[in-house]
Design a protein around this motif. Structure first.
Motif, PDB file in Angstrom:
ATOM      1  N   THR A 121      -2.446  -3.480  -4.694  1.00 29.42           N
ATOM      2  CA  THR A 121      -1.552  -3.975  -3.402  1.00 29.42           C
ATOM      3  C   THR A 121      -0.290  -4.364  -3.797  1.00 29.42           C
ATOM      4  O   THR A 121       0.202  -4.423  -5.059  1.00 29.42           O
ATOM      5  CB  THR A 121      -2.542  -4.799  -2.587  1.00 29.42           C
ATOM      6  OG1 THR A 121      -1.740  -4.961  -1.399  1.00 29.42           O
ATOM      7  CG2 THR A 121      -2.613  -6.055  -3.419  1.00 29.42           C
ATOM      8  N   TYR A 145      -3.187 -10.145   5.364  1.00 34.01           N
ATOM      9  CA  TYR A 145      -3.563  -8.891   4.828  1.00 34.01           C
ATOM     10  C   TYR A 145      -3.806  -8.190   5.667  1.00 34.01           C
ATOM     11  O   TYR A 145      -4.429  -8.103   6.715  1.00 34.01           O
ATOM     12  CB  TYR A 145      -4.681  -8.959   3.752  1.00 34.01           C
ATOM     13  CG  TYR A 145      -5.177  -7.335   3.104  1.00 34.01           C
ATOM     14  CD1 TYR A 145      -4.310  -6.873   2.052  1.00 34.01           C
ATOM     15  CD2 TYR A 145      -6.199  -7.012   3.630  1.00 34.01           C
ATOM     16  CE1 TYR A 145      -4.692  -5.726   1.591  1.00 34.01           C
ATOM     17  CE2 TYR A 145      -6.657  -5.830   3.362  1.00 34.01           C
ATOM     18  CZ  TYR A 145      -5.890  -5.058   2.066  1.00 34.01           C
ATOM     19  OH  TYR A 145      -6.406  -3.978   1.762  1.00 34.01           O
ATOM     20  N   GLN A 150      -2.877  -1.684   3.563  1.00 31.17           N
ATOM     21  CA  GLN A 150      -3.303  -2.290   2.232  1.00 31.17           C
ATOM     22  C   GLN A 150      -2.362  -2.988   1.699  1.00 31.17           C
ATOM     23  O   GLN A 150      -2.139  -2.921   0.407  1.00 31.17           O
ATOM     24  CB  GLN A 150      -3.883  -1.034   1.430  1.00 31.17           C
ATOM     25  CG  GLN A 150      -5.286  -0.485   1.726  1.00 31.17           C
ATOM     26  CD  GLN A 150      -5.989   0.324   1.049  1.00 31.17           C
ATOM     27  OE1 GLN A 150      -5.460   0.309  -0.131  1.00 31.17           O
ATOM     28  NE2 GLN A 150      -6.985   0.839   1.145  1.00 31.17           N
ATOM     29  N   TRP A 183      -4.909 -11.603  -1.744  1.00 31.94           N
ATOM     30  CA  TRP A 183      -5.447 -10.356  -2.648  1.00 31.94           C
ATOM     31  C   TRP A 183      -6.943 -10.283  -2.418  1.00 31.94           C
ATOM     32  O   TRP A 183      -7.356  -9.070  -2.960  1.00 31.94           O
ATOM     33  CB  TRP A 183      -5.014 -10.597  -4.067  1.00 31.94           C
ATOM     34  CG  TRP A 183      -4.466  -9.560  -4.934  1.00 31.94           C
ATOM     35  CD1 TRP A 183      -5.570  -8.632  -5.249  1.00 31.94           C
ATOM     36  CD2 TRP A 183      -3.490  -8.966  -5.262  1.00 31.94           C
ATOM     37  NE1 TRP A 183      -4.813  -7.715  -6.252  1.00 31.94           N
ATOM     38  CE2 TRP A 183      -3.590  -7.835  -6.074  1.00 31.94           C
ATOM     39  CE3 TRP A 183      -2.044  -9.455  -5.128  1.00 31.94           C
ATOM     40  CZ2 TRP A 183      -2.382  -7.222  -6.628  1.00 31.94           C
ATOM     41  CZ3 TRP A 183      -0.989  -8.723  -5.848  1.00 31.94           C
ATOM     42  CH2 TRP A 183      -0.991  -7.592  -6.259  1.00 31.94           C
ATOM     43  N   HIS A 186      -7.916  -7.796  -0.129  1.00 35.73           N
ATOM     44  CA  HIS A 186      -7.624  -6.496  -0.560  1.00 35.73           C
ATOM     45  C   HIS A 186      -9.010  -5.891  -1.486  1.00 35.73           C
ATOM     46  O   HIS A 186      -9.320  -4.841  -1.101  1.00 35.73           O
ATOM     47  CB  HIS A 186      -6.673  -6.556  -1.281  1.00 35.73           C
ATOM     48  CG  HIS A 186      -6.131  -4.704  -1.865  1.00 35.73           C
ATOM     49  ND1 HIS A 186      -5.951  -3.758  -1.197  1.00 35.73           N
ATOM     50  CD2 HIS A 186      -5.977  -4.451  -3.185  1.00 35.73           C
ATOM     51  CE1 HIS A 186      -5.736  -2.891  -1.870  1.00 35.73           C
ATOM     52  NE2 HIS A 186      -5.859  -3.290  -3.086  1.00 35.73           N
TER      53      HIS A 186
END
Length: 304
Positions: A121, A145, A150, A183, A186
């Motif tokens: 990402t 996010y 993404q 993250w 993700h």
């Protein structure tokens, strides 16, 4: 216009990056002019309502319609952010450093938690407003996010909110924990967890809370392994975190717990929680830190 480097003020912790580590500036872009880089559908309701409650503003107008774009993020590259030394001195470069380390960490770690292939990402920095594949958002939304494109979105002024209205110390590792948490979302998206759960429910054992705690756990796993991530020349990006830095990250996890946020509003109601209590968030960050990413299945846990 570039943001100035940070002053030498009390909240800053010991420098965490090795000065000569080489960073990957392609992992972070600044949206040009504080305006959007995409056109899209509705921003995640949970993120909007949580930050809206915190800041005392009505963000419902940000929930718009539209079609998801085909384009990916573009914008101004952070060409000055090429070394660990720059990450130690500049808040935007610190985001670049965190993203570089996180990508290296998850390239190696993802096979232990996901059946499919890891896909990276990136982070878009913005101020004012930004357009995403999840819709238009303002800085008041806070870091988030967007699973549709993404990508991670952040206004670094949020770090001022950590130290101000949220009452956290907000040092360098705490700032990177925020990126690591997003993250982590993700990773949950890549594994299919995010699309398989009920994200509408609330409460201390809801799927939404479990998803947020999983992101905290993944963040803790990265903190533990961050000093082992290396650039192409073999130089470690980060030094091992100090106890003071870990305590700072835990302090931030506590500050953004649902119960702490609701205390500021005058009433704590666990049945409306969307991200987890301070205790839960600290617990799962610590679980990831001590036991690694494979211990982050919050959906299999009876006790959160």
């Amino acid at each position: 216009m570039e943001r100035a480097t940070e002053p030498d003020v009390a909240y800053r912790q010991i420098m965490t990056f090795n000065d000569d580590a080489r960073l990957d500036t392609s992992k972070v872009r600044r949206a040009g002019g504080g305006k959007g880089i995409a056109v899209g559908g509705g921003v995640g309701v949970v993120a909007i309502l949580l930050i809206g409650q915190l800041l005392g503003v009505d963000l419902s107008g940000l929930l718009g319609g539209g079609t998801a774009p085909q384009s990916t993020a573009s914008g101004e590259p952070l060409d000055r952010c090429t070394t660990g030394a720059s990450a130690n001195e500049d808040v935007e470069c610190r985001v670049v450093g965190a993203a570089t380390s996180l990508d290296d960490f998850w390239t190696d770690t993802y096979p232990s938690v996901g059946d499919n292939r890891y896909a990276s990402t990136s982070v878009t920095l913005f101020s004012g407003q930004v357009q995403t594949a999840c819709g238009r958002a303002s800085s008041a939304v806070g870091p988030f996010y967007c699973p549709a494109d993404q990508m991670i979105y952040l206004d670094t002024d949020f770090y001022d909110a950590l130290r101000g209205s949220l009452g956290a110390q907000g040092g360098s590792l705490a700032q990177m924990y925020v990126i690591a948490h997003e993250w982590g979302h993700h990773i949950s998206n890549l594994t299919g967890t995010m699309s398989a759960i009920d994200r509408e429910g609330t409460g201390p054992k809801s799927d939404g809370v479990r998803l947020e705690l999983q992101a905290d756990c993944f963040a803790g796993a990265w903190v533990a392994g961050a000093s082992q991530t290396r650039d192409e020349a073999g130089t470690a990006f980060l030094k091992a975190p100090t106890q003071a830095e870990i305590a700072d990250a835990l302090d931030t996890a506590s500050a953004i717990g649902d119960d702490r946020i609701q205390e500021r509003a005058g009433q704590v109601n666990p049945e409306t929680w969307t991200h987890g209590s301070s205790e839960q968030r600290q617990k799962w960050f610590t679980t990831g830190f001590e036991r690694g990413a494979t211990a982050c299945d919050t959906f299999a846990a009876d006790a959160l």
